[in-house]
Design a protein around this motif. Structure first.
Motif, short mmCIF file in Angstrom:
data_model
loop_
_atom_site.label_atom_id
_atom_site.label_comp_id
_atom_site.label_asym_id
_atom_site.label_seq_id
_atom_site.Cartn_x
_atom_site.Cartn_y
_atom_site.Cartn_z
N GLY A 19 0.85 -1.19 0.00
CA GLY A 19 0.00 0.00 0.00
C GLY A 19 0.88 1.23 0.00
N CYS A 20 0.26 2.38 -0.18
CA CYS A 20 1.05 3.62 -0.16
C CYS A 20 0.13 4.78 0.19
CB CYS A 20 1.70 3.87 -1.52
SG CYS A 20 2.79 5.30 -1.50
N SER A 21 0.48 5.46 1.28
CA SER A 21 -0.38 6.54 1.77
C SER A 21 -0.30 7.79 0.89
CB SER A 21 -0.02 6.89 3.21
OG SER A 21 1.34 7.24 3.28
N PHE A 22 0.61 7.84 -0.07
CA PHE A 22 0.68 9.00 -0.95
C PHE A 22 -0.48 9.02 -1.94
CE2 PHE A 22 5.57 9.53 -0.37
CZ PHE A 22 5.33 10.10 0.87
N ALA A 23 -1.06 7.86 -2.22
CA ALA A 23 -2.35 7.76 -2.93
C ALA A 23 -2.38 8.43 -4.31
CB ALA A 23 -3.46 8.36 -2.05
N CYS A 24 -1.34 8.28 -5.09
CA CYS A 24 -1.36 8.89 -6.43
C CYS A 24 -2.45 8.22 -7.29
CB CYS A 24 -0.01 8.72 -7.10
SG CYS A 24 1.35 9.37 -6.11
N ALA A 25 -3.20 9.05 -7.99
CA ALA A 25 -4.33 8.53 -8.79
C ALA A 25 -3.84 7.63 -9.91
CB ALA A 25 -5.12 9.70 -9.36
N TYR A 26 -2.66 7.88 -10.43
CA TYR A 26 -2.16 7.14 -11.59
C TYR A 26 -1.35 5.91 -11.21
CZ TYR A 26 1.88 9.95 -10.25
OH TYR A 26 2.88 10.55 -9.54
N CYS A 27 -1.27 5.59 -9.92
CA CYS A 27 -0.35 4.55 -9.48
C CYS A 27 -0.70 3.18 -10.07
CB CYS A 27 -0.36 4.47 -7.96
SG CYS A 27 0.83 3.27 -7.34
N TYR A 28 0.28 2.54 -10.69
CA TYR A 28 0.03 1.23 -11.28
C TYR A 28 0.00 0.13 -10.22
CZ TYR A 28 4.88 -0.34 -10.76
OH TYR A 28 6.09 -0.73 -10.24
N ALA A 42 -9.51 1.13 -3.25
CA ALA A 42 -9.11 1.54 -1.89
C ALA A 42 -7.63 1.95 -1.83
CB ALA A 42 -9.38 0.41 -0.91
N TRP A 43 -6.92 1.87 -2.97
CA TRP A 43 -5.49 2.21 -2.97
C TRP A 43 -5.27 3.60 -2.37
CZ3 TRP A 43 -1.08 -0.18 -3.30
CH2 TRP A 43 0.08 0.54 -3.56
N GLY A 44 -4.34 3.69 -1.46
CA GLY A 44 -4.05 4.97 -0.80
C GLY A 44 -4.71 5.09 0.56
N VAL A 78 6.59 -0.85 -5.61
CA VAL A 78 5.12 -0.78 -5.51
C VAL A 78 4.67 -0.11 -4.20
CG1 VAL A 78 4.51 -2.66 -7.08
CG2 VAL A 78 5.10 -3.19 -4.71
N THR A 79 5.54 0.68 -3.65
CA THR A 79 5.20 1.50 -2.49
C THR A 79 6.24 2.61 -2.45
OG1 THR A 79 4.70 1.46 -0.12
CG2 THR A 79 6.67 0.26 -0.81
N ASP A 80 6.04 3.60 -1.59
CA ASP A 80 7.11 4.58 -1.37
C ASP A 80 7.72 4.27 -0.02
OD1 ASP A 80 8.72 6.90 -0.78
OD2 ASP A 80 7.74 7.83 -2.50
N THR A 112 11.92 7.63 -4.72
CA THR A 112 10.92 8.11 -3.76
C THR A 112 10.37 9.46 -4.19
OG1 THR A 112 10.57 8.65 -1.41
CG2 THR A 112 12.73 9.19 -2.31
N LYS A 113 9.26 9.82 -3.56
CA LYS A 113 8.75 11.19 -3.72
C LYS A 113 8.98 11.99 -2.43
CE LYS A 113 4.90 10.62 -7.02
NZ LYS A 113 4.51 9.26 -7.31
N SER A 114 9.68 11.38 -1.50
CA SER A 114 9.72 11.99 -0.17
C SER A 114 11.08 12.53 0.25
CB SER A 114 9.27 10.93 0.85
OG SER A 114 9.43 11.44 2.15
#
Ligand code: SF4
Length: 279
Positions: A19-28, A42-44, A78-80, A112-114
């Motif tokens: 899972g990933c709490s950044f919740a990008c709409a385009y995440c594959y 429910a992703w994000g 598949v996560t950050d 990462t995006k962080s």
């Protein structure tokens, strides 16, 4: 924890969270929900922490055959690994410490995006071969919020890239997905490339928007709420014509700004799928 990968430019991937709490709409990676009983929609909204990730990773690494010990390991696919909870669990840091302590000789690639990755600069610097990639899709914090709902702001990511460069860590930018509006706003894409270059980073991966139907299904509600022009632009993103035009623009801008395009092409999952995922 050390999973063989078919991704371009990585042999193994390490994902300390599902899972990933950044919740990008385009995440594959929204398909990952099936491993924890969560639907794609429910992703994000959920996160499963692999609390024993570091111990399992150490065991896996020690079992790696000698001829594989120069493989490229990517953290994460598949996560950050540096999302908010990493402050508490320190799993990404633990994995890096393990690689450092085991004197792993292969390339450790991080993406990462962080800006939290800066916390681990001491461990990263001590790795034999390393690189840190920051995902950058725009210089506009508003657009970032639209698609990358809870991810750190674009401006903070650009600063993180500059800080990593200042610390002497080899870096790259991951420009993906290429937002469809760039086809009509070359100036905005050029601004992004210019800012990446100004941060001190020269190397970049660029990737087209993955328009698999399960991804478009998550993006659609956002696009529906936006200006009608946005809808038209996103519809055209599925065409080869659109991708060709954007790829050409990327090639020109890469050359103009003295950047180095990894893989010498814009990554295109739609094409990769058509060719059996082996391109
Ligand atoms: S940060 Fe990466 S893994 Fe997380 S939701 Fe965004 S694209 Fe997916």
């Amino acid at each position: 924890m050390l999973v063989p990968s078919k991704l371009p430019a990585s042999d193994y991937v390490v994902n300390p969270y599902t899972g990933c709490s950044f919740a990008c709409a385009y995440c594959y990676a929204s398909f990952m929900g099936r491993f924890v009983g969560e639907p794609m929609e429910a992703w994000g909204s959920y996160l499963s922490v692999k609390v024993n990730a570091v111990d399992v990773f150490r065991r896996d690494l020690r079992r790696l055959p000698l001829h594989r010990r120069h493989s490229t390991i990517l953290l994460s696919s598949v996560t950050d690994a540096w999302q908010g909870v990493e402050k508490k669990y320190q799993l990404a840091r633990g994995v890096l410490e393990t690689l450092r302590d085991e004197r792993y000789p292969g390339l450790v690639s991080m993406l990462t995006k962080s800006p939290l990755v800066l916390r681990d600069v001491d461990v990263i610097a001590a790795l034999d071969r390393k690189e840190v990639g920051i995902t950058l899709t725009t210089t506009d914090d508003t657009i970032g919020r639209f698609m990358e709902v809870h991810a750190p702001r674009a401006s903070d990511r650009l600063k993180a890239l500059a800080d990593l460069n200042a610390a002497g860590i080899p870096t790259y930018a991951f420009v993906g997905p290429l937002f469809p509006h760039y086809r009509y706003r070359r100036d905005l894409l050029e601004d992004l490339f210019r800012r990446i270059r100004e941060s001190g980073t020269r190397s970049l991966f660029v990737e087209h928007l993955n328009t698999s139907s399960y991804i478009l299904k998550r993006i659609q509600p956002l696009v529906d709420q936006a200006d009608p022009g946005v809808k038209v632009v996103y519809q055209s993103a599925r065409t080869e014509d659109h991708r060709r035009a954007l790829s050409e623009m990327v090639r020109e801008l890469v050359e103009k700004h003295g950047l180095d395009l990894r893989l010498e092409r814009v990554i295109d999952h739609n094409l990769d799928k058509k060719h059996g995922g082996r391109r």
